[in-house]
Design an enzyme around this catalytic site. Structure first.
Site, PDB file in Angstrom:
ATOM      1  CB  THR A 103      96.341 -53.321  -7.125  1.00 50.10           C
ATOM      2  OG1 THR A 103      97.468 -52.531  -6.755  1.00 50.10           O
ATOM      3  CG2 THR A 103      95.354 -52.471  -7.873  1.00 50.10           C
TER       4      THR A 103
ATOM      5  CD  GLU B  10      94.164 -51.596 -11.274  1.00 48.92           C
ATOM      6  OE1 GLU B  10      93.587 -52.706 -11.265  1.00 48.92           O
ATOM      7  OE2 GLU B  10      95.391 -51.458 -11.080  1.00 48.92           O
TER       8      GLU B  10
ATOM      9  CE  LYS C 115     109.411 -58.311 -23.004  1.00 50.85           C
ATOM     10  NZ  LYS C 115     109.490 -58.121 -21.567  1.00 50.85           N
TER      11      LYS C 115
ATOM     12  CD1 TRP D 152     108.242 -59.940 -27.405  1.00 47.48           C
ATOM     13  CD2 TRP D 152     106.091 -59.320 -27.508  1.00 47.48           C
ATOM     14  NE1 TRP D 152     108.188 -58.588 -27.180  1.00 47.48           N
ATOM     15  CE2 TRP D 152     106.880 -58.184 -27.239  1.00 47.48           C
ATOM     16  CE3 TRP D 152     104.714 -59.170 -27.612  1.00 47.48           C
ATOM     17  CZ2 TRP D 152     106.330 -56.915 -27.074  1.00 47.48           C
ATOM     18  CZ3 TRP D 152     104.170 -57.916 -27.440  1.00 47.48           C
ATOM     19  CH2 TRP D 152     104.966 -56.791 -27.175  1.00 47.48           C
TER      20      TRP D 152
HETATM   21  P1  AMP Z   1      93.407 -58.062  -9.862  1.00 50.47           P
HETATM   22  O1  AMP Z   1      93.292 -56.608  -9.899  1.00 50.47           O
HETATM   23  O2  AMP Z   1      94.124 -58.586  -8.672  1.00 50.47           O
HETATM   24  O3  AMP Z   1      92.097 -58.741 -10.060  1.00 50.47           O
HETATM   25  O4  AMP Z   1      94.322 -58.499 -11.104  1.00 50.47           O
HETATM   26  C1  AMP Z   1      93.999 -58.154 -12.413  1.00 50.47           C
HETATM   27  C2  AMP Z   1      94.856 -58.933 -13.363  1.00 50.47           C
HETATM   28  O5  AMP Z   1      94.600 -60.326 -13.226  1.00 50.47           O
HETATM   29  C3  AMP Z   1      94.579 -58.648 -14.824  1.00 50.47           C
HETATM   30  O6  AMP Z   1      95.251 -57.502 -15.271  1.00 50.47           O
HETATM   31  C4  AMP Z   1      95.087 -59.917 -15.480  1.00 50.47           C
HETATM   32  O7  AMP Z   1      96.475 -59.896 -15.661  1.00 50.47           O
HETATM   33  C5  AMP Z   1      94.756 -60.968 -14.471  1.00 50.47           C
HETATM   34  N1  AMP Z   1      93.497 -61.636 -14.833  1.00 50.47           N
HETATM   35  C6  AMP Z   1      92.269 -61.426 -14.343  1.00 50.47           C
HETATM   36  N2  AMP Z   1      91.370 -62.254 -14.912  1.00 50.47           N
HETATM   37  C7  AMP Z   1      92.047 -63.002 -15.807  1.00 50.47           C
HETATM   38  C8  AMP Z   1      91.694 -64.024 -16.738  1.00 50.47           C
HETATM   39  N3  AMP Z   1      90.454 -64.476 -16.853  1.00 50.47           N
HETATM   40  N4  AMP Z   1      92.671 -64.534 -17.499  1.00 50.47           N
HETATM   41  C9  AMP Z   1      93.944 -64.110 -17.409  1.00 50.47           C
HETATM   42  N5  AMP Z   1      94.340 -63.152 -16.546  1.00 50.47           N
HETATM   43  C10 AMP Z   1      93.411 -62.607 -15.762  1.00 50.47           C
END
Ligand code: AMP
Length: 541
Positions: A184, A329, A439, A444
Site C-alpha cells: 500500500t 487490500e 473536527k 465533522w
Molecule cells: P489504494 O489502496 O492506494 O488504492 O487506496 C485506497 C484508498 O483510496 C481508499 O481507501 C479510499 O480512501 C481511496 N479511494 C479509492 N477510490 C476512491 C474513490 N472512487 N473515491 C474516493 N476515494 C477513493
C-alpha cells in the site's frame, strides 16, 4: 451433507488457457518507448508467457519466491503477470514513483529474488541497487545489449526469450497459493504488503466481469492507464484476458495528448485511471478535440471523481463515466456507481449526483458502516460511519504483520479507514478518510464534500482541503486551490460565495490559498501529509 461438485482449483493459468484457446487472434498493443506501437496476438502472448516461465526456472525461481517487476504498462509486464504466478512464484509489483529509500525497504522486506526492470527506468533503479540484500538477478527489457549499468548479475529479457523452451506445465495445483504482492502507498507508517492468492484473484476477476460491474467482453478494447504497479492495475490484466478483450497499453506515454491519441486511434471502449488523468484528458480534449466516441465506460477510481468533472464528461463530451472505489487490500475493486433501472426517470443533474457516489458493492463484497463504538449504522444516506468490508478477495492480514484490531475487527471485517454514508438503495459515498475529517467544534466537516464543491466551480481545476489547528474550534478547514490554466482571476470571496450555496457558514474554509499545483502521492492522490506540513504545521504558519 456435502455437495458433490468438483474440487476445481481456481488457479490463474486457467484464464490463460481459456484465452489462448478461445481468443488466439485478439491483440495486445503497447506504445513502446520510441513511440511506435508493438502489437501481437494472444497466441504470441501465451507462447512467450510459457517461455518466460522457463526463464524463471532457469534463474532459480522456486515456488513461493518473490519476483519484483519495475515497469510501465506494457506487454512484457503482462507476460510477467501470468508467468510468475504460473510457476508458483509471487509477482511483486514495485511502484516506480516511490522514494528510493522506500523502494529499497519494500524490496528487502519482500525478499525479492529476481527483479525485472524496464530499461527506461534503469537510472531510477540503479540508485538503490547497493541497498538491496536479497536480489540475485536483474532482468532488463526495453533495453539493448549495449546498455551500460552498474547493476550486478544483469541478463537481458529478449536474449533469454530467444533461447527459452516453448513448453511449460503450469505449476500450481492449490488455489490458495500466493500469486501477487502489492504494498500500500503507506501515507502513515511503513508500507504494508497485501498478498493475493490465485483463488482471490480469480474470484475478483469473475466479480469484475459481472455485467453490473465492468462486464468486459471480447468486443472491448481496454486501455488500463492505471499503472500495473498500483493495485494490480485494478485486476484488468486478468479480466481482459478472461473476456478476450483487446488490450492497449500506453507504456511510458502518459501525457494527456498521448492518451487522447491512443484512445482515438485504437477505438478504445473502456479506459481506466485516476481522476488526475481524466482531468488532464478533459482539458486536452477541450483544447484539441479528438473523436473518443468509441468509449463506453470511462472508469475512474483511486480518489473521488469530482462531480463537476463527471458532468463535464457526460454533458460536453458525451462520455459515460463509471466511478469505482476500491483498495489495494481489496484486489482492489469494491464498488461501482452505475445507474440502475429505478434511476432512469431522473433528470441528468441527479444522475450525476449518483455517479459522484462511489456506488454499490459488487456481488462478492459485503459492506457496513459502524460508529466509534463498533455499532452498525443505518443505510439512510446521511449517517456517517467507518466503512468496513469483507469478502473472498479482501485481505485478512498483511504480509509478515500479525493482524491487529486497528485493521481487522474481531468478527472478521476489514477496516477501510474510509468514512462513508450508504443510501437505502445501497449506494455508498465516501465522505472522508478517518484521518482527514475536519473536527470543528464537535462537528465533522467532510473535506471531500468541500473539495467537490470547489472543483465544481468553472475556474477551479483542483482543490484539496485539510484541517488546521484552531484554538477555539479544535480544527478548521483550509482549502488549497489550483485554477484552470485558462481561468481569469477569481477571488477568495467569490469562491466562498459559491460554497455558501451548499454549505453552512461553519463548514466553509477559514482560509483559501491558491497554488500552482497540489502535491500528489506516488499513485496520484492528493498528498495531504505534505499539505498539512506546508500549511497546517508550519511552512506558512
Ligand atoms: P489504494 O489502496 O492506494 O488504492 O487506496 C485506497 C484508498 O483510496 C481508499 O481507501 C479510499 O480512501 C481511496 N479511494 C479509492 N477510490 C476512491 C474513490 N472512487 N473515491 C474516493 N476515494 C477513493
Amino acid at each position: 451433507m456435502q455437495g458433490l461438485m468438483m474440487d476445481y482449483q481456481l488457479t490463474l493459468d486457467r484464464i490463460l488457457k481459456h484465452a489462448q484457446r478461445m481468443f488466439p487472434h485478439k491483440q495486445v498493443s503497447t506504445k513502446l518507448p520510441d513511440g511506435t506501437l508493438h502489437r501481437y496476438t494472444y497466441a504470441n502472448f501465451a507462447q512467450r508467457t510459457k517461455r518466460l516461465a522457463n526463464i524463471l526456472r532457469q534463474l532459480g525461481v522456486q515456488k513461493g519466491d518473490r519476483v519484483g517487476t519495475f515497469a510501465w504498462n506494457n506487454y512484457q509486464h503482462l507476460e510477467l503477470y501470468y508467468a510468475i504466478p504460473g510457476c508458483g512464484a509471487v509477482c511483486h509489483t514495485l511502484n516506480i514513483r516511490l522514494f528510493p529509500d522506500q523502494l529499497a525497504w519494500i524490496i528487502n522486506h519482500a525478499e525479492d529474488k529476481v527483479v525485472f526492470i524496464d530499461g527506461t527506468l534503469l537510472p531510477a533503479f540503479e540508485r538503490i541497487a547497493l541497498q538491496l540484500n536479497t536480489v540475485q538477478h536483474y532482468v532488463l527489457f526495453n533495453a539493448d545489449r549495449r546498455t551500460e549499468t552498474q547493476l550486478p548479475n544483469v541478463v537481458f529479457y529478449e536474449d533469454l526469450m530467444a533461447e527459452a523452451d516453448d513448453d511449460f506445465s503450469w505449476a500450481v495445483d492449490d488455489e490458495q497459493t500466493a500469486m501477487g504482492l502489492c504494498y500500500t502507498s503507506g501515507t502513515t507508517g511503513d508500507p504494508k504488503g497485501v498478498l493475493y492468492s490465485h483463488r482471490s484473484m480469480m474470484l475478483h476477476t469473475f466479480g469484475e466481469n459481472q455485467a453490473s460491474a465492468l462486464g468486459l467482453t471480447e468486443e472491448d478494447v481496454v486501455l488500463p492507464v492505471v499503472p500495473m504497479f498500483h493495485a494490480m492495475a485494478w485486476g484488468l490484466p486478468y479480466s481482459c484476458t478472461m473476456a478476450g478483450a483487446d488490450i492497449v497499453m500506453p507504456g511510458p506515454h502518459m501525457t494527456p495528448a498521448a492518451l487522447a491519441d491512443l484512445i482515438a486511434e485504437e477505438h478504445v471502449t473502456v479506459a481506466a485511471g485516476v481522476p488526475t488523468i481524466w482531468t488532464g484528458l478533459y482539458h486536452e480534449l477541450k483544447a484539441r478535440p479528438r473523436d473518443i466516441s468509441s468509449i463506453r465506460a470511462l472508469v475512474v477510481g483511486g480518489s473521488a471523481m469530482p462531480r463537476g468533472l463527471i458532468e463535464a464528461y457526460e454533458k460536453e463530451l458525451g462520455v459515460n463515466v463509471v466511478h469505482a472505489w476500491g483498495m489495494t487490500e481489496m484486489s482492489p475493486l469494491g464498488t461501482l456507481s452505475k445507474l440502475q433501472s429505478h434511476h432512469r426517470h431522473l433528470p441528468d443533474h441527479e444522475k450525476w449526483d449518483i455517479k459522484a457516489r462511489q456506488g454499490y458493492a459488487l456481488a462478492g463484497v459485503e459492506m457496513r458502516i459502524v460508529n466509534m463504538d463498533g455499532e452498525t449504522l443505518p443505510w439512510d444516506g446521511v449517517t456517517m460511519g467507518e466503512l468496513q468490508v469483507r469478502g473472498p478477495w479482501i485481505a485478512k492480514s498483511y504480509y509478515k504483520v500479525p493482524p491487529g484490531p486497528e485493521h481487522f475487527t474481531a468478527d472478521g471485517w476489514f477496516r477501510t479507514g474510509d468514512v462513508a454514508t450508504i443510501t437505502s438503495d445501497g449506494y455508498m459515498c465516501i465522505t472522508d478518510r478517518t484521518k482527514d475529517l475536519v473536527k470543528s467544534g464537535g462537528e465533522w466537516i467532510s473535506s471531500v464534500a468541500l473539495e467537490n464543491a470547489l472543483m465544481a466551480h468553472e475556474r477551479v481545476m483542483e482543490a484539496a482541503v485539510i484541517a488546521t489547528p484552531d484554538a477555539r474550534w479544535g480544527e478548521r478547514p483550509l482549502a488549497v486551490v489550483v485554477l484552470t490554466p485558462s481561468a481569469g482571476a477569481v477571488t477568495v470571496a467569490e469562491l466562498l460565495e459559491h460554497l455558501a450555496q451548499s454549505f453552512a457558514k461553519f463548514q466553509a474554509p477559514d482560509r483559501i490559498v491558491f497554488a500552482s499545483e497540489i502535491p500528489k502521492t506516488s499513485v496520484g492522490k492528493f498528498d495531504k501529509k505534505v499539505l498539512r506540513h506546508r500549511y497546517a504545521e508550519g511552512e506558512l504558519g
